[in-house]
Scaffold this motif. Structure first.
Motif, PDB file in Angstrom:
ATOM      1  N   VAL A 137       6.599  -2.591   0.305  1.00 45.01           N
ATOM      2  CA  VAL A 137       7.249  -1.285   0.229  1.00 45.01           C
ATOM      3  C   VAL A 137       6.331  -0.203   0.785  1.00 45.01           C
ATOM      4  O   VAL A 137       6.755   0.683   1.546  1.00 45.01           O
ATOM      5  CB  VAL A 137       7.627  -0.957  -1.228  1.00 45.01           C
ATOM      6  CG1 VAL A 137       8.181   0.454  -1.339  1.00 45.01           C
ATOM      7  CG2 VAL A 137       8.640  -1.968  -1.753  1.00 45.01           C
ATOM      8  N   SER A 138       5.056  -0.300   0.420  1.00 47.73           N
ATOM      9  CA  SER A 138       4.076   0.681   0.900  1.00 47.73           C
ATOM     10  C   SER A 138       3.931   0.628   2.420  1.00 47.73           C
ATOM     11  O   SER A 138       3.932   1.666   3.092  1.00 47.73           O
ATOM     12  CB  SER A 138       2.729   0.413   0.221  1.00 47.73           C
ATOM     13  OG  SER A 138       1.728   1.251   0.736  1.00 47.73           O
ATOM     14  N   LYS A 146       6.074  -0.493   4.609  1.00 56.76           N
ATOM     15  CA  LYS A 146       7.305  -0.025   5.243  1.00 56.76           C
ATOM     16  C   LYS A 146       7.364   1.507   5.249  1.00 56.76           C
ATOM     17  O   LYS A 146       7.806   2.122   6.237  1.00 56.76           O
ATOM     18  CB  LYS A 146       8.513  -0.594   4.482  1.00 56.76           C
ATOM     19  CG  LYS A 146       9.874  -0.213   5.070  1.00 56.76           C
ATOM     20  CD  LYS A 146      10.061  -0.803   6.459  1.00 56.76           C
ATOM     21  CE  LYS A 146      11.531  -0.760   6.889  1.00 56.76           C
ATOM     22  NZ  LYS A 146      12.091   0.607   6.902  1.00 56.76           N
ATOM     23  N   LYS A 147       6.909   2.106   4.172  1.00 56.46           N
ATOM     24  CA  LYS A 147       6.893   3.574   4.104  1.00 56.46           C
ATOM     25  C   LYS A 147       5.976   4.150   5.184  1.00 56.46           C
ATOM     26  O   LYS A 147       6.329   5.118   5.864  1.00 56.46           O
ATOM     27  CB  LYS A 147       6.422   4.003   2.716  1.00 56.46           C
ATOM     28  CG  LYS A 147       6.533   5.494   2.450  1.00 56.46           C
ATOM     29  CD  LYS A 147       5.966   5.857   1.087  1.00 56.46           C
ATOM     30  CE  LYS A 147       6.711   5.143  -0.031  1.00 56.46           C
ATOM     31  NZ  LYS A 147       6.200   5.567  -1.371  1.00 56.46           N
ATOM     32  N   ASP A 192       7.603   3.626   8.685  1.00 53.86           N
ATOM     33  CA  ASP A 192       8.680   4.591   8.940  1.00 53.86           C
ATOM     34  C   ASP A 192       8.114   5.966   9.301  1.00 53.86           C
ATOM     35  O   ASP A 192       8.670   6.684  10.152  1.00 53.86           O
ATOM     36  CB  ASP A 192       9.580   4.714   7.710  1.00 53.86           C
ATOM     37  CG  ASP A 192      10.435   3.472   7.492  1.00 53.86           C
ATOM     38  OD1 ASP A 192      10.593   2.694   8.453  1.00 53.86           O
ATOM     39  OD2 ASP A 192      10.930   3.273   6.368  1.00 53.86           O
ATOM     40  N   THR A 193       7.007   6.318   8.677  1.00 49.87           N
ATOM     41  CA  THR A 193       6.377   7.600   8.983  1.00 49.87           C
ATOM     42  C   THR A 193       5.773   7.589  10.378  1.00 49.87           C
ATOM     43  O   THR A 193       5.857   8.585  11.119  1.00 49.87           O
ATOM     44  CB  THR A 193       5.301   7.922   7.932  1.00 49.87           C
ATOM     45  OG1 THR A 193       5.868   7.869   6.626  1.00 49.87           O
ATOM     46  CG2 THR A 193       4.711   9.299   8.178  1.00 49.87           C
ATOM     47  N   LEU A 240      -0.465   9.308   3.595  1.00 47.22           N
ATOM     48  CA  LEU A 240       0.284   8.671   2.523  1.00 47.22           C
ATOM     49  C   LEU A 240      -0.210   7.241   2.345  1.00 47.22           C
ATOM     50  O   LEU A 240      -0.679   6.608   3.304  1.00 47.22           O
ATOM     51  CB  LEU A 240       1.787   8.665   2.801  1.00 47.22           C
ATOM     52  CG  LEU A 240       2.331   7.777   3.913  1.00 47.22           C
ATOM     53  CD1 LEU A 240       3.830   7.584   3.719  1.00 47.22           C
ATOM     54  CD2 LEU A 240       2.058   8.332   5.296  1.00 47.22           C
ATOM     55  N   GLU A 241      -0.109   6.740   1.126  1.00 44.35           N
ATOM     56  CA  GLU A 241      -0.539   5.373   0.815  1.00 44.35           C
ATOM     57  C   GLU A 241      -1.974   5.115   1.267  1.00 44.35           C
ATOM     58  O   GLU A 241      -2.311   4.023   1.708  1.00 44.35           O
ATOM     59  CB  GLU A 241       0.412   4.360   1.455  1.00 44.35           C
ATOM     60  CG  GLU A 241       1.873   4.556   1.129  1.00 44.35           C
ATOM     61  CD  GLU A 241       2.168   4.338  -0.347  1.00 44.35           C
ATOM     62  OE1 GLU A 241       1.559   3.429  -0.946  1.00 44.35           O
ATOM     63  OE2 GLU A 241       3.002   5.097  -0.892  1.00 44.35           O
TER      64      GLU A 241
END
Length: 555
Positions: free
Chosen positions: A428-429, A431-432, A435-436, A539-540
């Motif tokens: 999930v991380s 993929k986030k 996408d960014t 992020l992440e």
């Protein structure tokens, strides 16, 4: 599509039990038969059974291992820029696996994790089929089908990513098994044709381009081929030897010409040969034992490893022990090996060299054990031929052990399936982040990642802008670090990727400390990024930079 509706949770107990039932019935039926199955029928069953039991892996469209993402990224990139060492440095993996994936991309396949998991399984089956054919040439058709049963169980029930991912070792297995098939055929027909010799020489020449680690096994195979030429073509030994040597050299002459024409021959020598021979990874650096001690420790490492490979090692040990015991008891050990004894001496030498290849660095990565599959299958086929009829039942030990582990985990309410339909936290991380990244670039644009997070390339389908898609050699202290770092900077200037990602942090392997390995810790790289890129998002624990000027001239 039907597969879209198939989902596996953490404990698909009925699925596993059905698999054990079908494979168990087939195994017992095969062992009770008086004669072997026809080849086409046997391998149809093998493909169906192992394919069905691999469904959780096939449907799992996420990264199983960082090496898998690394190979996929190289394939994506070579499909755009096919000049190796201009666009891609395959490090220890060699260029052949990357070119195979690039060819699949050119045929229209999307290089995602689904494809990687499927290709890894298919290549493994093809290599085992070639070893199976070798055993048939050696008059072992009945026992090789028995010997295949532990491999069927292993391929069906193994959960460790090292044995269900796509690795360069699997590509090596194809060439190694094809080469062994030629040697077995020549031992059977006691003759060698020129066409076969040329094809064999090409395979032998390609082996070092699969993985430099395969050189010890390639050496054994090559020496034995020259020995067979002397045995079967004594009057023409010089001519046939020259043809074999010429075939090997022609591969390297063509390869060198390709590299020279594209002005990357010096890079190949430096980065593939010199750098890889002196390279020690982070895990190997923690092993201070001598190579000789590591060599003799391999069986113990396998047994205590808990990878699942020990359940395949078990029937090999049992059958080998019984063979040695009965050979001495009957005092027929020498006579048992009199037929094709030279070939079996070569297989033992191959096994020794496989041990050397696996243990040389001291890292003991489980996927290195792929090199043992070929000699294990051949030797088990031979040993079973000379055991009492009850000895063949030991080949069921692999499936029995997997069944015991399944029952134990079920009773303790522990997960029995690693590859569920639900993404993991890291999936999930990732993929986030992907996408960014696509907010500032698009599929087909170049992407540069500082750190080891190759899944970003695969998830975005963006080719790597730099040779080193995982930057451990640029970031970690080692003799050639300045050379790697300068090449990384030169690649950035050449391709001018619209997005630069600093993934040093919790997501990075080996280089997770930003205070030591973040791009800003390297002055020339930091200045280039500061001058040409702007930090857009973090992020992440990943920083995403966009290029100040539009366009992607390097594309």
């Amino acid at each position: 599509m039907l597969l879209r509706w198939i989902q596996f949770d953490q404990s698909p107990t009925y699925f596993w039990m059905a698999g054990h039932l079908f494979i168990g019935i087939f195994s017992v039926w095969l062992l009770l038969r008086q004669r072997p199955l026809q080849d086409w029928l046997f391998f149809t069953v093998v493909v169906v059974l192992t394919g069905l039991m691999r469904l959780p892996v096939f449907l799992f469209n996420y990264e199983l291992d960082p090496d898998e993402s690394q190979a996929l990224t190289q394939g994506i990139t070579l499909a755009v820029d096919p000049i190796i060492y201009q666009s891609v440095d395959p490090t220890t993996g060699g260029p052949l696996t990357s070119y195979l994936l690039a060819a699949l991309a050119q045929l229209g396949f999307t290089l995602n994790f689904h494809l990687a998991h499927l290709v890894g399984w298919l290549l493994t089956l093809i290599s085992l089929f070639l070893v199976y054919k070798s055993a048939i040439f050696l008059n072992l058709k009945t026992t090789v089908q028995w010997a295949m049963l532990p491999f069927i169980a292993f391929l069906s029930f193994i959960q460790l990513a090292d044995f269900v991912s796509l690795y360069s070792e699997i590509t090596c297995m194809i060439l190694l098994s094809a080469s062994l098939c030629f040697l077995a055929r020549w031992s059977y027909v006691k003759a060698i044709t020129i066409v076969e010799l040329i094809v064999f020489g090409i395979l032998l020449g390609l082996l070092p381009l699969c993985k430099i680690q395969v050189l010890p096994m390639a050496f054994v195979i090559g020496v034995f081929a020259f020995f067979q030429i002397f045995l079967f073509r004594k009057t023409k030994a010089i001519r046939y030897g020259a043809i074999l040597a010429g075939s090997v050299l022609s591969v390297w002459a063509g390869w060198s010409l390709f590299l020279w024409k594209n002005k990357v021959l010096d890079d190949f020598i430096l980065f593939y040969i010199k750098a890889n021979f002196q390279y020690t990874d982070a895990l190997a650096a923690t092993n201070t034992r001598s190579p000789l001690l590591n060599f003799f420790r391999l069986p113990w490492v396998i047994i205590r490893g808990g990878s699942g490979f020990e359940w395949l090692f078990l029937p090999f040990c049992l059958v080998t022990f019984l063979f040695v015991l009965f050979s001495f008891y009957r005092k027929k050990g020498i006579r048992l090996l009199s037929t094709d004894s030279y070939f079996w001496a070569m297989i033992l030498a191959y096994l020794v060299m496989a041990d050397v290849a696996i243990t040389r660095t001291g890292s003991f990565y489980d996927h290195y054990d792929h090199f043992l599959l070929l000699p294990f299958l051949l030797l088990m086929s031979l040993f079973l031929k000379h055991l009492p009829s009850w000895g063949k039942w030991f080949v069921l030990s692999t499936q029995i052990c997997f069944l015991i582990v399944l029952l134990q985990k079920t009773m303790l309410d522990q997960p029995t399936n690693t590859y569920t339909y639900l993404p993991r936290k890291e999936d999930v991380s990732n993929k986030k982040v992907a996408d960014t990244i696509l907010k500032y670039g698009q599929k087909g644009d170049y992407l540069a990642v500082w750190g080891w997070s190759c899944s970003f390339y695969v998830l975005t389908q963006m080719p790597q802008a730099v040779n080193e898609n995982h930057t451990t050699r640029s970031a970690l202290a080692q003799p050639l670090q300045p050379v790697y770092l300068q090449r990384y900077l030169n690649d950035l200037k050449r391709t001018q990727p619209p997005v630069f990602v600093d993934a040093v942090g919790e997501k990075a392997i080996w280089i997770s400390d930003r205070t030591k390995y973040g791009h800003e810790r390297f002055p020339t790289l930091a200045k280039y990024i500061s001058d040409n890129y702007t930090l857009k998002e973090e992020l992440e624990d990943v920083r995403i930079y966009a290029r100040n000027k539009k366009g992607n001239p390097g594309h």
